[in-house]
Design an enzyme around this catalytic site. Sequence first.
Site, PDB file in Angstrom:
ATOM      1  N   ARG A  53       0.843  -1.204   0.000  1.00 58.56           N
ATOM      2  CA  ARG A  53       0.000   0.000   0.000  1.00 58.56           C
ATOM      3  C   ARG A  53       0.874   1.249   0.000  1.00 58.56           C
ATOM      4  O   ARG A  53       0.558   2.250  -0.635  1.00 58.56           O
ATOM      5  CB  ARG A  53      -0.947   0.002   1.213  1.00 58.56           C
ATOM      6  CG  ARG A  53      -1.718   1.298   1.337  1.00 58.56           C
ATOM      7  CD  ARG A  53      -2.873   1.220   2.329  1.00 58.56           C
ATOM      8  NE  ARG A  53      -2.556   0.529   3.558  1.00 58.56           N
ATOM      9  CZ  ARG A  53      -1.830   1.048   4.573  1.00 58.56           C
ATOM     10  NH1 ARG A  53      -1.361   2.274   4.481  1.00 58.56           N
ATOM     11  NH2 ARG A  53      -1.615   0.338   5.654  1.00 58.56           N
ATOM     12  N   TYR A 105     -16.736  15.865 -16.308  1.00 59.56           N
ATOM     13  CA  TYR A 105     -17.167  14.479 -16.184  1.00 59.56           C
ATOM     14  C   TYR A 105     -18.191  14.352 -15.051  1.00 59.56           C
ATOM     15  O   TYR A 105     -18.014  14.903 -13.960  1.00 59.56           O
ATOM     16  CB  TYR A 105     -15.948  13.604 -15.926  1.00 59.56           C
ATOM     17  CG  TYR A 105     -16.261  12.201 -15.484  1.00 59.56           C
ATOM     18  CD1 TYR A 105     -17.134  11.390 -16.211  1.00 59.56           C
ATOM     19  CD2 TYR A 105     -15.679  11.671 -14.344  1.00 59.56           C
ATOM     20  CE1 TYR A 105     -17.419  10.097 -15.806  1.00 59.56           C
ATOM     21  CE2 TYR A 105     -15.955  10.378 -13.930  1.00 59.56           C
ATOM     22  CZ  TYR A 105     -16.834   9.606 -14.657  1.00 59.56           C
ATOM     23  OH  TYR A 105     -17.110   8.336 -14.249  1.00 59.56           O
ATOM     24  N   ASP A 177      -7.628  18.217 -15.394  1.00 55.63           N
ATOM     25  CA  ASP A 177      -7.909  16.850 -15.836  1.00 55.63           C
ATOM     26  C   ASP A 177      -7.524  16.775 -17.309  1.00 55.63           C
ATOM     27  O   ASP A 177      -8.160  17.365 -18.169  1.00 55.63           O
ATOM     28  CB  ASP A 177      -9.386  16.544 -15.631  1.00 55.63           C
ATOM     29  CG  ASP A 177      -9.745  15.098 -15.960  1.00 55.63           C
ATOM     30  OD1 ASP A 177      -9.029  14.474 -16.773  1.00 55.63           O
ATOM     31  OD2 ASP A 177     -10.763  14.601 -15.445  1.00 55.63           O
ATOM     32  N   LYS A 202      -8.230   5.325 -19.596  1.00 53.45           N
ATOM     33  CA  LYS A 202      -8.585   5.753 -20.948  1.00 53.45           C
ATOM     34  C   LYS A 202      -7.393   5.631 -21.886  1.00 53.45           C
ATOM     35  O   LYS A 202      -6.920   4.533 -22.153  1.00 53.45           O
ATOM     36  CB  LYS A 202      -9.162   7.163 -20.898  1.00 53.45           C
ATOM     37  CG  LYS A 202     -10.210   7.386 -19.791  1.00 53.45           C
ATOM     38  CD  LYS A 202     -11.377   6.421 -19.851  1.00 53.45           C
ATOM     39  CE  LYS A 202     -12.556   6.811 -18.979  1.00 53.45           C
ATOM     40  NZ  LYS A 202     -12.359   6.850 -17.536  1.00 53.45           N
TER      41      LYS A 202
END
Length: 386
Positions: A53, A105, A177, A202
């Site tokens: 982690r 978005y 973004d 993406k």
Amino acid sequence: MTDDNTHYKVATKMIHAGVEPDAETGAIMTPIYQTSTFKQQSPGVTKGYDYSRAGNPTRAALEKALATIENGNYGLAFSSGVAATDAVIKLLSPGDEVIAATDMYGGTYRLFAQLFAKFGIVFHYVDMKDAENIRPLLNAKTKLIWTETPTNPLINITDIEAVSKLAKSVGAWLCVDNTFASPYLQNPLNFGADIVLHSATKYLGGHSDVVLGALVVNDKDLFDQLYFIQKSSGAIPGPQDCFLILRGIKTLHVRMDRHCENGEKIAHFLRNHPKVAVVHWCGFEDHPAYAIAKKQMRKFGGMLSFELKNGSIEEVDRVVTSTKIITLAESLGGVESLINHPARMTHASIPREERIKNGLNDSLMRLSVGIEDADDLIEDLKQALG
């Protein structure tokens, strides 16, 4: 930190960023370190890793690559783009104010309006096609300006440099973004952004087979804060997912060239079709922000949206369910072409009155143009449009 190959040209950086032959075996590809924990030489004394982690060698290679291809100093990988967004907002405290673009978005809007607003963070939404619209909202409580460019789904353009100057005037961060453009087409840090965000699901992954998010920054203090959030909140990707994004980055430049080439052909085809009322694509020379897009971007991308002259829901449904090559699905940026209806899919979480006010009409369809043969895609759209 970035590799020594930051000075290379774009295509070379994409292939070599973050990747070194394995020191023990000479393996060209970064190994997938499928482990949760690491042997310690004595309590607290490690070889750089103690628990996955907090850090994993495969993820570290990806984070180096992300920083390199965005011309930044530090990269962080997350379990999704929304998880990366979540980390940025966790930099803030109750009472802090965020100025965000109206065209964004739907998942980002949902996170802002339905989750973080409950914790006392104040969100203002403004049309950022003109950066000066931001100025009246700036005050001592403004801590973050959030924008996308090109925007999802209306392909609006934000002048990153102009917005950066406004952010700096009040000591706020600017987060951009960059998902629709990808690091191959645009590098917001070059224009004054403080944080660059990607849904690496993406274009960076490029094959619709992995979910992952990314942040890139230059400032060490900002990186340290975000790394603390990443480690403490635990929204990290697994090593297999990191490996897939590393693999995707190696072909980003060649894929994006084809996405752009096909996108241009499809945009012009749709614009000339008698049933199409409007096409949103920033590569048209009469796009209101064409000059800004040309300044910020190397090419204009494969994302576009369009509306029909007969904009009924029935006609939209007929079109999006009639394509044979282009698939009706959420997401974008894969090698295959996808079509969606934002009002009922990616942007359904935004109240209808807000969507309509901001120009996202019920008749709007979004198209992620893939890298198939452009003529086949045009024929598919021809038969779907009737």
